[in-house]
Design a protein around this motif. Structure first.
Motif, PDB file in Angstrom:
ATOM      1  N   PHE A  75       0.856  -1.314   0.349  1.00  0.00           N
ATOM      2  CA  PHE A  75      -0.281  -0.266   0.149  1.00  0.00           C
ATOM      3  C   PHE A  75       0.725   0.869  -0.058  1.00  0.00           C
ATOM      4  O   PHE A  75       1.744   1.187   0.203  1.00  0.00           O
ATOM      5  CB  PHE A  75      -0.725  -0.076   1.645  1.00  0.00           C
ATOM      6  N   LYS A  76       0.411   2.113  -0.480  1.00  0.00           N
ATOM      7  CA  LYS A  76       0.495   3.474  -0.729  1.00  0.00           C
ATOM      8  C   LYS A  76      -0.171   4.156   0.062  1.00  0.00           C
ATOM      9  O   LYS A  76      -1.642   4.645  -0.480  1.00  0.00           O
ATOM     10  CB  LYS A  76       0.659   3.950  -2.023  1.00  0.00           C
ATOM     11  N   ALA A  77       0.428   5.501   0.794  1.00  0.00           N
ATOM     12  CA  ALA A  77      -1.019   6.836   1.339  1.00  0.00           C
ATOM     13  C   ALA A  77      -1.522   7.132   0.388  1.00  0.00           C
ATOM     14  O   ALA A  77      -1.104   7.639  -0.368  1.00  0.00           O
ATOM     15  CB  ALA A  77      -0.289   7.787   2.056  1.00  0.00           C
ATOM     16  N   ASP A  78      -2.596   6.578  -0.066  1.00  0.00           N
ATOM     17  CA  ASP A  78      -3.151   8.016  -1.114  1.00  0.00           C
ATOM     18  C   ASP A  78      -5.357   8.400  -0.609  1.00  0.00           C
ATOM     19  O   ASP A  78      -5.478   7.717   0.439  1.00  0.00           O
ATOM     20  CB  ASP A  78      -3.993   7.157  -1.847  1.00  0.00           C
ATOM     21  N   ASP A  79      -5.094   9.444  -1.015  1.00  0.00           N
ATOM     22  CA  ASP A  79      -6.069  10.329  -0.020  1.00  0.00           C
ATOM     23  C   ASP A  79      -7.342   9.796  -1.544  1.00  0.00           C
ATOM     24  O   ASP A  79      -8.828  10.753  -1.415  1.00  0.00           O
ATOM     25  CB  ASP A  79      -6.263  12.239  -0.119  1.00  0.00           C
ATOM     26  N   THR A  80      -7.296   9.149  -2.584  1.00  0.00           N
ATOM     27  CA  THR A  80      -8.593   8.620  -3.118  1.00  0.00           C
ATOM     28  C   THR A  80      -9.652   7.877  -2.372  1.00  0.00           C
ATOM     29  O   THR A  80      -9.210   7.233  -1.273  1.00  0.00           O
ATOM     30  CB  THR A  80      -8.275   7.876  -4.641  1.00  0.00           C
ATOM     31  N   VAL A  81     -10.734   8.611  -2.548  1.00  0.00           N
ATOM     32  CA  VAL A  81     -12.035   6.944  -1.571  1.00  0.00           C
ATOM     33  C   VAL A  81     -11.617   5.604  -2.333  1.00  0.00           C
ATOM     34  O   VAL A  81     -11.199   5.759  -3.843  1.00  0.00           O
ATOM     35  CB  VAL A  81     -13.414   7.848  -2.117  1.00  0.00           C
ATOM     36  N   VAL A  82     -12.377   5.027  -1.665  1.00  0.00           N
ATOM     37  CA  VAL A  82     -11.559   3.619  -2.111  1.00  0.00           C
ATOM     38  C   VAL A  82     -13.027   2.887  -2.500  1.00  0.00           C
ATOM     39  O   VAL A  82     -14.139   3.644  -2.090  1.00  0.00           O
ATOM     40  CB  VAL A  82     -11.515   2.686  -0.700  1.00  0.00           C
ATOM     41  N   ARG A  83     -12.828   1.850  -3.090  1.00  0.00           N
ATOM     42  CA  ARG A  83     -13.768   1.010  -3.990  1.00  0.00           C
ATOM     43  C   ARG A  83     -14.638  -0.487  -2.503  1.00  0.00           C
ATOM     44  O   ARG A  83     -13.807  -0.872  -1.638  1.00  0.00           O
ATOM     45  CB  ARG A  83     -13.533   0.313  -5.187  1.00  0.00           C
ATOM     46  N   THR A  84     -16.066  -0.098  -3.054  1.00  0.00           N
ATOM     47  CA  THR A  84     -16.450  -1.090  -1.443  1.00  0.00           C
ATOM     48  C   THR A  84     -17.621  -2.436  -2.537  1.00  0.00           C
ATOM     49  O   THR A  84     -17.578  -2.056  -3.685  1.00  0.00           O
ATOM     50  CB  THR A  84     -17.112  -0.215  -0.826  1.00  0.00           C
ATOM     51  N   GLY A  85     -17.766  -2.921  -1.530  1.00  0.00           N
ATOM     52  CA  GLY A  85     -18.559  -3.988  -2.078  1.00  0.00           C
ATOM     53  C   GLY A  85     -19.617  -3.367  -2.785  1.00  0.00           C
ATOM     54  O   GLY A  85     -19.775  -4.180  -4.842  1.00  0.00           O
ATOM     55  N   GLU A  86     -20.828  -2.629  -3.042  1.00  0.00           N
ATOM     56  CA  GLU A  86     -21.369  -2.639  -4.519  1.00  0.00           C
ATOM     57  C   GLU A  86     -20.613  -1.870  -5.516  1.00  0.00           C
ATOM     58  O   GLU A  86     -21.507  -2.279  -6.454  1.00  0.00           O
ATOM     59  CB  GLU A  86     -22.177  -1.521  -2.941  1.00  0.00           C
ATOM     60  N   ASP A  87     -19.433  -1.256  -5.671  1.00  0.00           N
ATOM     61  CA  ASP A  87     -19.335  -1.355  -6.623  1.00  0.00           C
ATOM     62  C   ASP A  87     -18.363  -2.498  -7.570  1.00  0.00           C
ATOM     63  O   ASP A  87     -18.477  -2.821  -9.001  1.00  0.00           O
ATOM     64  CB  ASP A  87     -17.808  -0.241  -6.051  1.00  0.00           C
ATOM     65  N   PHE A  88     -18.451  -3.451  -7.133  1.00  0.00           N
ATOM     66  CA  PHE A  88     -17.825  -4.680  -7.947  1.00  0.00           C
ATOM     67  C   PHE A  88     -19.505  -5.441  -8.246  1.00  0.00           C
ATOM     68  O   PHE A  88     -19.599  -6.127  -8.969  1.00  0.00           O
ATOM     69  CB  PHE A  88     -17.937  -5.975  -6.216  1.00  0.00           C
ATOM     70  N   LEU A  89     -20.614  -5.222  -7.468  1.00  0.00           N
ATOM     71  CA  LEU A  89     -22.239  -5.560  -8.135  1.00  0.00           C
ATOM     72  C   LEU A  89     -22.361  -5.174  -9.706  1.00  0.00           C
ATOM     73  O   LEU A  89     -21.858  -3.757 -10.087  1.00  0.00           O
ATOM     74  CB  LEU A  89     -23.462  -5.081  -7.746  1.00  0.00           C
ATOM     75  N   VAL A  90     -22.801  -6.090 -10.790  1.00  0.00           N
ATOM     76  CA  VAL A  90     -22.693  -6.200 -11.938  1.00  0.00           C
ATOM     77  C   VAL A  90     -24.591  -5.417 -11.507  1.00  0.00           C
ATOM     78  O   VAL A  90     -25.166  -6.518 -11.338  1.00  0.00           O
ATOM     79  CB  VAL A  90     -22.465  -6.994 -13.104  1.00  0.00           C
ATOM     80  N   ALA A  91     -24.100  -4.529 -12.422  1.00  0.00           N
ATOM     81  CA  ALA A  91     -26.257  -3.718 -12.649  1.00  0.00           C
ATOM     82  C   ALA A  91     -27.000  -5.079 -13.201  1.00  0.00           C
ATOM     83  O   ALA A  91     -26.472  -5.174 -15.114  1.00  0.00           O
ATOM     84  CB  ALA A  91     -26.288  -2.616 -12.938  1.00  0.00           C
ATOM     85  N   ASN A  92     -28.065  -5.976 -13.304  1.00  0.00           N
ATOM     86  CA  ASN A  92     -28.678  -6.691 -13.610  1.00  0.00           C
ATOM     87  C   ASN A  92     -29.776  -5.872 -14.590  1.00  0.00           C
ATOM     88  O   ASN A  92     -30.852  -5.686 -13.782  1.00  0.00           O
ATOM     89  CB  ASN A  92     -29.710  -7.937 -12.890  1.00  0.00           C
TER      90      ASN A  92
END
Length: 577
Positions: A75-92
């Motif tokens: 890891f490197k320090a980064d002020d970017t927002v992290v991805r979480t579970g809903e970002d991995f869901l594929v829209a049905n």
């Protein structure tokens, strides 16, 4: 003079004909050895300084590829927002195809009402009577008015209207999704409708209030156990799908993130628990924190144990206005704890230790201590003790929690990304901003700040993100006159004033009322914080700013569209960035 070179050669035995072959071989050997030493030195320098990119900041498809890889995490320090579970869901798209059309809504009978005449005096004196919001005709009228007004969203369910703030007001809630939505999420809104009655008893919708203006309709409908569907309201039957339906984030619903409790002493004694203690993960970047937390959660699921988690986290100084690490932040400020506790077995460690002290001696509850991260979860699968405690030391990086999930464990322990979603309170702010823009806007992400000032690492960024350059870059990407949301770390938004000649520009700070002291977010987070106000900190700002950007119809990125500079500095561009 002409003879001196021959005399020198004659005195140098190494240049005698019989020695030339031997000397040539020696020179070739020395040269090869030198090249070998240089190669080892270069390889050592690269190995010591190389840091792979943080996988959490790639697009979701690349994250998924990473999650199935066999690589360790750095890891490197980064002020970017992290991805979480809903970002991995594929829209049905099949599930989202059952939205409600105007043709699905009945025409109110009042529209065919007979005009008042001498023979029909039923409406005389009733024009100012209260509007009956429970009348089916009123329900259909409000649904039609909403569908006709909000043309950039699809409606999936309307709740039954209820009385509003006065006799001519009704409140109604609905579930919706933007027509061009890219995320697998549903949203809830509830608004106030002003309804008028004409002399011939015809009803009309005079106006519709702002986002979340219909508070009386906010109450969440409980599932009817007999019918297995929501009480009252209007929705199309969803298409039949195989297997269990995938849980989707419902932004806008009332959040219930109260702490789970153990019902009884016997229930506590029957449970099996896992806790991670100490370590060097505290006050690191949010990506580091989440990567380690997901390792612990994954091990708990593998061992079929309840994870004992510390809801008090330390916010890294890269996100704070004070410039120092800040303790005492609540997990629930940033993540959806209600979804986590409903989907996995977790307990707050404060409550757990309180129960442990009361019951562990009299019930002879045992503890199994693990102080080496190299002890794999597979070796702990047979442990019968009530509590497994992984205790981490003070030497970094061996005291990082995620080290448990490296090596041979990586192919066994699956990080359960579907269990951790972003805070729905923060996502409701995202929904409110998008709704204020009628879900009809384009967006541009403009990175400036430290990177723009560091011309050694980003030589062109400052010029490429200047107002003139932005106008030039956007002219072929964004149509004139469009609502343009600018997500940026540039503190002085007047810097972008030249763009106002072509676009209707919008920035995060225009919507401060959504988190100020009079807002719902402010009051709800204060309740989580023992009544003390919560700062809308740097990570929250980045999270909301980024998510609003992602919901733009057209999205223009800094490092993909505005500049040829690399995201992580000169000579770091990759085909996947």
């Amino acid at each position: 003079m002409l003879g001196r070179p021959s005399n020198l050669l004659s005195r140098t035995g190494s240049f005698r004909p019989e020695n030339l072959g031997q000397n040539a071989m020696a020179m070739i050997g020395n040269l090869c050895f030198t090249i070998f030493v240089l190669g080892v030195l270069i390889f050592t320098i690269i190995a010591a300084t190389y840091q792979p990119e943080d996988p959490l900041f790639h697009p979701s498809t690349k994250i998924t590829n990473f999650l199935t890889s066999k690589s360790n995490a750095t890891f490197k320090a980064d002020d970017t927002v992290v991805r979480t579970g809903e970002d991995f869901l594929v829209a049905n798209q099949t599930a989202f195809s059952t939205f409600i059309n105007l043709t699905d809504v009945d025409v109110p009978e009042a529209a065919d009402a007979v005009l008042v005449s001498d023979d029909n005096l039923d409406c005389r004196g009733k024009i100012d009577d209260p509007i009956d919001c429970t009348d089916p005709d009123v329900f259909h009228l409000l649904m039609r008015a909403a569908i006709e007004k909000f043309k950039d969203i699809h409606f999936f369910r309307f709740g039954k209207p209820v009385r509003g703030s006065n006799d001519s007001s009704c409140h109604m809630a609905w579930r919706f999704r933007p027509k061009e939505g890219k995320t697998a999420s549903l949203y809830k809104d509830y608004r106030s409708f002003v309804v008028s009655r004409s002399e011939n008893c015809t009803l009309d919708v005079v106006s519709i209030g702002d986002y979340h203006s219909g508070g009386n309709a906010r109450k969440r409908k409980r599932k009817n156990r007999d019918r297995g569907k929501l009480d009252d309201g209007f929705e199309k039957a969803p298409p039949k799908t195989e297997g269990e339906p995938i849980a989707l984030p419902m932004v806008g619903e009332t959040v219930n993130d109260s702490l789970p409790v153990v019902e009884s002493e016997s229930s506590f004694g029957d449970g099996k628990y896992l806790i991670y203690s100490g370590g060097g993960d505290r006050c690191k970047s949010m990506s580091h924190y989440l990567w380690s937390f997901m390792c612990a959660l994954g091990e708990a699921q593998y061992l079929n144990r309840t994870l004992i988690m510390d809801l008090s986290i330390c916010l890294s100084k890269i996100y704070t206005s004070s410039g120092v690490d800040e303790e005492g932040k609540d997990f629930r400020f940033y993540f959806d704890f209600e979804h986590l506790k409903d989907s996995a077995s977790v307990l707050d460690q404060v409550q757990f230790w309180s129960d442990w002290k009361k019951w562990h001696r009299q019930d002879r509850l045992s503890l199994h201590l693990v102080e080496d991260f190299r002890v794999t979860p597979m070796k702990l699968s047979g442990v019968k003790d009530t509590l497994i405690m992984r205790k981490f030391g003070s030497v970094e990086p061996d005291n990082y929690w995620y080290r448990v999930c490296e090596g041979e464990t990586e192919s066994i322990i699956q990080r359960p990304w579907h269990l951790v979603w972003k805070s729905r309170r923060l996502m409701d702010i995202v929904s409110a901003i998008s709704s204020k823009l009628n879900w009809d806007y384009d967006s541009v992400h403009v990175v400036r700040g430290e990177k723009a000032r560091n011309r050694e690492m980003w030589p062109h960024l400052a010029e490429d993100t200047s107002p003139g350059a932005l106008l030039s870059s956007l002219q072929d990407k964004i149509d004139d006159g469009r609502n343009l949301y600018i997500a940026t770390n540039e503190p002085d938004t007047s810097f972008f004033n030249p763009l106002k000649d072509k676009y209707s520009t919008h920035f995060l700070d225009e919507y401060k009322d959504l988190w100020d002291e009079n807002s719902e977010w402010y009051s709800e987070t204060a309740k989580l914080n023992t009544g003390n106000p919560v700062e809308f900190d740097g990570y929250m700002r980045v999270s909301v700013d980024t998510e609003v950007f992602f919901r733009g119809k057209k999205q223009v990125e800094t490092f993909n569209d505005l500049t040829k500079d690399c995201k992580d500095g000169i000579d770091t561009c990759t085909s996947s960035s």
